[in-house]
Design an enzyme around this catalytic site. Structure first.
Site, PDB file in Angstrom:
ATOM      1  N   GLN A  17       0.778  -1.245   0.000  1.00  0.00           N
ATOM      2  CA  GLN A  17       0.000   0.000   0.000  1.00  0.00           C
ATOM      3  C   GLN A  17       0.809   1.296   0.000  1.00  0.00           C
ATOM      4  O   GLN A  17       0.478   2.239  -0.730  1.00  0.00           O
ATOM      5  CB  GLN A  17      -0.963   0.005   1.215  1.00  0.00           C
ATOM      6  CG  GLN A  17      -1.865   1.211   1.225  1.00  0.00           C
ATOM      7  CD  GLN A  17      -2.921   1.239   2.326  1.00  0.00           C
ATOM      8  OE1 GLN A  17      -3.495   2.278   2.578  1.00  0.00           O
ATOM      9  NE2 GLN A  17      -3.200   0.125   2.978  1.00  0.00           N
ATOM     10  N   GLU A 140       1.548  -1.516   8.198  1.00  0.00           N
ATOM     11  CA  GLU A 140       0.722  -0.442   8.748  1.00  0.00           C
ATOM     12  C   GLU A 140       0.684  -0.333  10.283  1.00  0.00           C
ATOM     13  O   GLU A 140       1.080   0.673  10.872  1.00  0.00           O
ATOM     14  CB  GLU A 140      -0.712  -0.642   8.207  1.00  0.00           C
ATOM     15  CG  GLU A 140      -1.765   0.254   8.798  1.00  0.00           C
ATOM     16  CD  GLU A 140      -1.591   1.704   8.392  1.00  0.00           C
ATOM     17  OE1 GLU A 140      -1.517   1.979   7.202  1.00  0.00           O
ATOM     18  OE2 GLU A 140      -1.536   2.563   9.288  1.00  0.00           O
ATOM     19  N   ASP A 169       0.632   3.513   6.078  1.00  0.00           N
ATOM     20  CA  ASP A 169       0.804   3.178   4.660  1.00  0.00           C
ATOM     21  C   ASP A 169       0.515   4.361   3.738  1.00  0.00           C
ATOM     22  O   ASP A 169       1.407   5.016   3.233  1.00  0.00           O
ATOM     23  CB  ASP A 169      -0.119   2.012   4.294  1.00  0.00           C
ATOM     24  CG  ASP A 169       0.439   0.680   4.780  1.00  0.00           C
ATOM     25  OD1 ASP A 169       1.630   0.606   5.089  1.00  0.00           O
ATOM     26  OD2 ASP A 169      -0.330  -0.288   4.838  1.00  0.00           O
ATOM     27  N   GLY A 248      -7.782  19.779  20.207  1.00  0.00           N
ATOM     28  CA  GLY A 248      -7.385  21.175  20.300  1.00  0.00           C
ATOM     29  C   GLY A 248      -8.018  21.820  21.515  1.00  0.00           C
ATOM     30  O   GLY A 248      -8.256  21.171  22.525  1.00  0.00           O
ATOM     31  N   GLY A 249      -8.308  23.099  21.407  1.00  0.00           N
ATOM     32  CA  GLY A 249      -8.900  23.817  22.534  1.00  0.00           C
ATOM     33  C   GLY A 249     -10.413  23.669  22.590  1.00  0.00           C
ATOM     34  O   GLY A 249     -11.060  24.232  23.470  1.00  0.00           O
TER      35      GLY A 249
HETATM   36  N1  COA Z   1      12.012  -9.433  -9.620  1.00  0.00           N
HETATM   37  C1  COA Z   1      12.802 -10.147  -8.821  1.00  0.00           C
HETATM   38  N2  COA Z   1      12.755 -10.068  -7.466  1.00  0.00           N
HETATM   39  C2  COA Z   1      11.850  -9.237  -6.952  1.00  0.00           C
HETATM   40  C3  COA Z   1      10.982  -8.456  -7.744  1.00  0.00           C
HETATM   41  C4  COA Z   1      11.099  -8.583  -9.155  1.00  0.00           C
HETATM   42  N3  COA Z   1      10.316  -7.903  -9.981  1.00  0.00           N
HETATM   43  N4  COA Z   1      10.194  -7.745  -6.940  1.00  0.00           N
HETATM   44  C5  COA Z   1      10.537  -8.060  -5.676  1.00  0.00           C
HETATM   45  N5  COA Z   1      11.530  -8.963  -5.673  1.00  0.00           N
HETATM   46  C6  COA Z   1      12.207  -9.551  -4.525  1.00  0.00           C
HETATM   47  C7  COA Z   1      12.988  -8.573  -3.688  1.00  0.00           C
HETATM   48  O1  COA Z   1      14.185  -8.246  -4.294  1.00  0.00           O
HETATM   49  C8  COA Z   1      13.156  -9.368  -2.402  1.00  0.00           C
HETATM   50  O2  COA Z   1      14.208 -10.295  -2.577  1.00  0.00           O
HETATM   51  P1  COA Z   1      15.369 -10.541  -1.475  1.00  0.00           P
HETATM   52  O3  COA Z   1      14.676 -10.737  -0.176  1.00  0.00           O
HETATM   53  O4  COA Z   1      16.035 -11.775  -1.984  1.00  0.00           O
HETATM   54  O5  COA Z   1      16.250  -9.364  -1.447  1.00  0.00           O
HETATM   55  C9  COA Z   1      11.866 -10.190  -2.331  1.00  0.00           C
HETATM   56  O6  COA Z   1      11.252 -10.042  -3.622  1.00  0.00           O
HETATM   57  C10 COA Z   1      10.874  -9.821  -1.281  1.00  0.00           C
HETATM   58  O7  COA Z   1      10.762  -8.426  -1.101  1.00  0.00           O
HETATM   59  P2  COA Z   1      10.363  -7.842   0.321  1.00  0.00           P
HETATM   60  O8  COA Z   1      10.258  -6.383   0.209  1.00  0.00           O
HETATM   61  O9  COA Z   1      11.310  -8.382   1.358  1.00  0.00           O
HETATM   62  O10 COA Z   1       8.906  -8.485   0.527  1.00  0.00           O
HETATM   63  P3  COA Z   1       8.219  -9.108   1.822  1.00  0.00           P
HETATM   64  O11 COA Z   1       6.905  -9.583   1.345  1.00  0.00           O
HETATM   65  O12 COA Z   1       9.063 -10.093   2.533  1.00  0.00           O
HETATM   66  O13 COA Z   1       8.016  -7.849   2.808  1.00  0.00           O
HETATM   67  C11 COA Z   1       7.195  -5.682   3.434  1.00  0.00           C
HETATM   68  C12 COA Z   1       6.972  -6.953   2.596  1.00  0.00           C
HETATM   69  C13 COA Z   1       6.116  -4.689   3.045  1.00  0.00           C
HETATM   70  C14 COA Z   1       7.104  -6.029   4.919  1.00  0.00           C
HETATM   71  C15 COA Z   1       8.602  -5.108   3.106  1.00  0.00           C
HETATM   72  O14 COA Z   1       8.716  -4.939   1.720  1.00  0.00           O
HETATM   73  C16 COA Z   1       8.897  -3.806   3.805  1.00  0.00           C
HETATM   74  O15 COA Z   1       9.164  -3.767   5.006  1.00  0.00           O
HETATM   75  N6  COA Z   1       8.883  -2.701   3.041  1.00  0.00           N
HETATM   76  C17 COA Z   1       9.231  -1.390   3.526  1.00  0.00           C
HETATM   77  C18 COA Z   1       8.135  -0.823   4.391  1.00  0.00           C
HETATM   78  C19 COA Z   1       6.820  -0.783   3.680  1.00  0.00           C
HETATM   79  O16 COA Z   1       6.658  -0.191   2.644  1.00  0.00           O
HETATM   80  N7  COA Z   1       5.825  -1.400   4.321  1.00  0.00           N
HETATM   81  C20 COA Z   1       4.449  -1.153   3.999  1.00  0.00           C
HETATM   82  C21 COA Z   1       3.890  -1.912   2.995  1.00  0.00           C
HETATM   83  S1  COA Z   1       2.220  -1.339   2.814  1.00  0.00           S
END
Ligand code: COA
Length: 416
Positions: A17, A140, A169, A248-249
């Site tokens: 998001q 979030e 988010d 607020g107030g």
């Molecule tokens: N091609 C190849 N690899 C891809 C890709 C693509 N098009 N898109 C994503 N990936 C890979 C990433 O490189 C990552 O690989 P790695 O772990 O080997 O480095 C993997 O997919 C997973 O990405 P990640 O961001 O770790 O996803 P997740 O599902 O484990 O975590 C979140 C999700 C949201 C918790 C995390 O991305 C995060 O903390 N983001 C920052 C904060 C944020 O925006 N959170 C709010 C989301 S609403």
């Protein structure tokens, strides 16, 4: 009508998001937003909480309108090459991967800057760089807790509570959009791109500014007179949860209206503006309160503010929330009905203003979404449906100069 961000090309390497909310906003205003997604699966929200089997979930469609979708595996050499070409032609790259993911892919800030010194690289992370939690993955509610919102939301006799509003988010996405637009203006002056980073914790804290105000007041005087705890309850040394008190107030509270016993949203929010005390008394049929020393000033009212609210609730008992607001608006009293999502979905004013819009989608038919909350005199954003996974892959590859055969090879190697 031309759109202000026309000609700005954005690599949308975002998911879930926070990032998508940012790039969607920029797409509404005319940017060419290319959503880069992993072949086969795409943004995880395409599959999350589906209400129609085999069709993109609303979670995805409502955060990715007006974009194009390019499937690309950026971990294969061929996929990396495509991304590099795209980087050279783009103005902004936006990402919200877990900390370090972009670097592990080989696209560090230094590398991106080398490929295209004009590129703006915009990131959302849970915590800011260098923070002692900067390695954490964040969603979030984690951000709402780490940003001070949860400790100050809810009722004093209940646990910390998160808000339904996406403070962690979408709010962070809006902060990032401001950062990107600022960097674009900065690039107009310097000719160079820069890194723009926004953390979810910081964005929540930015919205909890008045609670930090309250902490400092509490430290100094030991109480907070606008909180329900004053003057009869106890204060500790931290800002308490204040229920529905106004921040607020102006004291305010959520008050029951006719039908509250069966309708969970038969309430209004009533605000007692200091200078509006006289009209409030007239609206409630309590003219004697106007000059009564127990009621005449905000300070005099505060010790029995809940008795005042009880009197207002008695007045509301035979009025629906809409009837009550229709009376109170004539007295210039700041108030509103508590609206359910169903009421918001069907509100004719919100439909007319484009805040709630119906959008066509190739698989779903039409769906309802939230349009631009920002209104312009010279631009009426037109909200289009979200793209199917990889819908524009071939189109974008050919724009990058790939021939039909090269595109076929990229498909065969599963890089796109
Ligand atoms: N091609 C190849 N690899 C891809 C890709 C693509 N098009 N898109 C994503 N990936 C890979 C990433 O490189 C990552 O690989 P790695 O772990 O080997 O480095 C993997 O997919 C997973 O990405 P990640 O961001 O770790 O996803 P997740 O599902 O484990 O975590 C979140 C999700 C949201 C918790 C995390 O991305 C995060 O903390 N983001 C920052 C904060 C944020 O925006 N959170 C709010 C989301 S609403």
């Amino acid at each position: 009508m031309s759109k202000p961000l026309e000609g700005i090309k954005i690599i949308d390497f975002t998911h879930v998001q926070a990032g998508p909310a940012c790039t969607q906003l920029l797409a509404w205003f005319g940017a060419d937003v290319i959503k880069v997604e992993r072949p086969g699966s795409g943004d995880v929200t395409r599959n999350q909480l589906r209400d129609i089997p085999d069709a993109d979930a609303l979670y995805f469609t409502m955060l990715n309108s007006n974009k194009r979708s390019l499937t690309l595996d950026t971990k294969t050499p061929e996929g990396k090459e495509v991304l590099e070409k795209l980087v050279k032609e783009s103005d902004v790259l936006v990402e919200n991967f877990a900390p370090g993911a972009l670097d592990r892919m080989g696209f560090t800030w230094e590398r991106l800057n080398e490929l295209n010194p004009k590129l703006i690289v915009a990131s959302v992370k849970g915590f800011s760089d260098g923070h002692h939690y900067d390695d954490l993955k964040v969603y979030e509610n984690v951000a709402q807790c780490a940003g001070g919102a949860a400790s100050t939301t809810g009722f004093w006799d209940g646990p910390p509570t998160v808000s339904a509003a996406a403070l962690g988010d979408s709010n962070t996405g809006m902060h990032l959009a401001i950062g990107i637009l600022t960097a674009l203006i900065g690039r107009g002056q310097t000719g160079r791109g820069q890194k723009v980073a926004v953390s979810m914790q910081d964005s929540v804290i930015n919205l909890c500014r008045v609670k930090l105000r309250d902490q400092q007041r509490l430290d100094r005087v030991g109480y907070l007179e606008e909180y329900p705890q004053y003057p009869h309850g106890e204060f500790s040394d931290v800002v308490p949860r204040g229920g529905n008190a106004g921040g607020g107030g102006q004291p305010g509270w959520v008050l029951k209206c006719k039908g509250w016993e069966t309708d969970p949203n038969a309430y209004i929010y009533f605000t007692i503006q200091g200078h509006a005390w006289e009209p409030i008394c007239r609206a409630l049929g309590k003219p004697e309160w106007i000059s009564d020393p127990n009621y005449a000033t905000a300070q005099a009212r505060q010790p029995h503010i809940f008795d005042i609210f009880a009197t207002i609730e008695a007045w509301l008992a035979d009025k629906t929330k809409y009837e009550a607001v229709d009376i109170l608006r004539k007295f210039d009293i700041p108030c509103a009905p508590v609206l359910s999502m169903k009421e918001i979905a069907n509100d004719p004013s919100l439909r007319a203003s484009g805040t709630i819009v119906e959008v066509p989608h190739k698989e779903r038919g039409t769906y309802l979404t939230v349009g631009s909350p920002i209104k312009f005199s010279g631009l009426k954003p037109e909200i289009t449906g979200s793209p199917l996974l990889g819908e524009h892959t071939d189109e974008i590859l050919s724009e990058l100069g790939y021939s039909k055969d090269q595109i076929a090879n990229l498909h065969t190697s599963r890089s796109v």
